[in-house]
Design a protein around this motif. Structure first.
Motif, PDB file in Angstrom:
ATOM      1  N   SER A 283       3.789   6.305  -7.466  1.00 11.95           N
ATOM      2  CA  SER A 283       2.511   5.637  -7.708  1.00 11.95           C
ATOM      3  C   SER A 283       2.397   4.350  -6.904  1.00 11.95           C
ATOM      4  N   ARG A 284       3.514   3.620  -6.737  1.00 15.04           N
ATOM      5  CA  ARG A 284       3.466   2.368  -5.961  1.00 15.04           C
ATOM      6  C   ARG A 284       3.201   2.658  -4.490  1.00 15.04           C
ATOM      7  N   HIS A 285       3.639   3.809  -4.009  1.00 15.03           N
ATOM      8  CA  HIS A 285       3.363   4.192  -2.629  1.00 15.03           C
ATOM      9  C   HIS A 285       1.886   4.529  -2.452  1.00 15.03           C
ATOM     10  N   ILE A 286       1.297   5.204  -3.438  1.00 16.01           N
ATOM     11  CA  ILE A 286      -0.121   5.531  -3.376  1.00 16.01           C
ATOM     12  C   ILE A 286      -0.955   4.258  -3.357  1.00 16.01           C
ATOM     13  N   GLU A 287      -0.578   3.278  -4.179  1.00 12.47           N
ATOM     14  CA  GLU A 287      -1.301   1.998  -4.211  1.00 12.47           C
ATOM     15  C   GLU A 287      -1.206   1.295  -2.865  1.00 12.47           C
ATOM     16  N   LEU A 288      -0.014   1.296  -2.273  1.00 13.64           N
ATOM     17  CA  LEU A 288       0.158   0.656  -0.971  1.00 13.64           C
ATOM     18  C   LEU A 288      -0.574   1.445   0.110  1.00 13.64           C
TER      19      LEU A 288
END
Length: 336
Positions: A283-288
């Motif tokens: 999820s943190r990769h999607i946000e970035l």
């Protein structure tokens, strides 16, 4: 007769083509090709491309001119890095692309020496295929899968020589932010629009600064339906000239942003699904990734046009509604 100078900005278009034709023939001789027909594919100051038809062809001839208009010099090492990567992708990853050819000396780059600089030339095997549909969901998914294959394969590459390419990193983003501020101070950006752009860039910078473990490598950086062909089930990337070193998520953001800018949400999602079927993203990769989509749109649309007096924001309201406003309010705009 081969023209003697690289810089021909002061001559008319017909003369430019004549001079490029002359240098193309000189370059082809270095690859041992003497009986052929050539046709201009793309010609502009800085780089020229020719289709070469001959018994062993067809080929694509690329000639790079180190003129002062560019912010980099297309040296032998610069062009060679791209070609070595392409060879790796074909030989080790199994990607069908424009195979780099070696000259009679066994080198990938041939140099034509002129009075005011060196003309760097590469010869690639011509790749066949039909255009990829911009609106096809299946094409979007397969483009995402191929992007992941390229990223995954590149992570395993151990080049014997240093990669000499343009770089996109946090510093480059910070410089783009500063250019936008100068545009605003010159009255090129309306205050309400600049407030939104500045808010977006500040958030992108903050997220990038806090990101850990970003995978960086040489990437295509212009991979979208217009730079991809297909033949039956085989998808084939072309136009690697803009490739450089950056986080792989930035490269993916450039691809996804192509569809998202056009409000083709289904294609954006399909491309991302294709990518994550091979390289899962947290999820943190999607946000970035969403931050990088925003950053790439702002930098490509406005920050790079600092010296352009006809700076246009005709697409701003559409971008704001579908991308910028959700991003600033913390709502996802890639995955719904």
């Amino acid at each position: 007769m081969l023209f003697e100078y690289l810089d021909f900005r002061e001559v008319d278009r017909e003369e430019q083509i004549r001079r490029c034709d002359s240098s193309a023939r000189k370059a082809l001789a270095l690859f041992g090709i003497t009986n052929y027909k050539i046709q201009a594919v793309q010609n502009f100051l800085g780089e020229n491309k020719w289709r070469v038809d001959c018994d062993s062809g067809p080929y694509l001839l690329i000639m790079s001119y180190p003129v002062k208009l560019w912010d980099f010099a297309p040296s032998v090492a610069y062009l060679e890095s791209q070609l070595l990567w392409m060879l790796y992708l074909e030989e080790e990853v199994g990607v069908t692309l424009q195979t780099p050819q070696r000259n009679e000396e066994g080198e990938l780059v041939s140099t034509v020496r002129l009075l005011d600089g060196d003309l760097q030339c590469a010869l690639l095997k011509w790749v066949e295929g039909e255009a990829v549909s911009m609106t096809s969901l299946k094409d979007a998914e397969n483009i995402g899968k191929l992007s992941a294959r390229i990223h995954e394969g590149t992570q395993k590459w151990k080049p014997e020589r240093e990669i000499v390419r343009r770089q996109w990193n946090l510093k480059a983003m910070e410089e783009s932010s500063e250019r936008l501020k100068r545009l605003f101070s010159l009255g090129r950006i309306e205050p309400n629009r600049f407030s939104i752009i500045e808010g977006c860039m500040n958030k992108v910078l903050q997220m990038w600064q806090g990101a850990d473990g970003l995978k960086c490598s040489i990437t295509h950086q212009d991979y979208h339906p217009g730079n991809c062909l297909k033949q039956e089930r085989d998808y084939r990337p072309i136009d690697f000239e803009g490739s450089g070193v950056c986080p792989q998520l930035w490269d993916l953001a450039l691809t996804l942003g192509y569809w998202r800018r056009k409000n083709l949400f289904g294609n954006t999602e399909k491309c991302l699904n294709g990518y994550t079927s091979i390289i899962p993203l947290q999820s943190r990769h999607i946000e970035l990734l969403e931050a990088f989509v925003v950053g790439s749109i702002v930098c490509k649309a406005w920050a790079k046009l600092e010296d352009d007096p006809s700076l246009s924001f005709k697409q701003f309201d559409r971008y704001n509604q579908s991308i910028f406003a959700p991003f600033l309010s913390g709502k996802p705009f890639l995955t719904g």
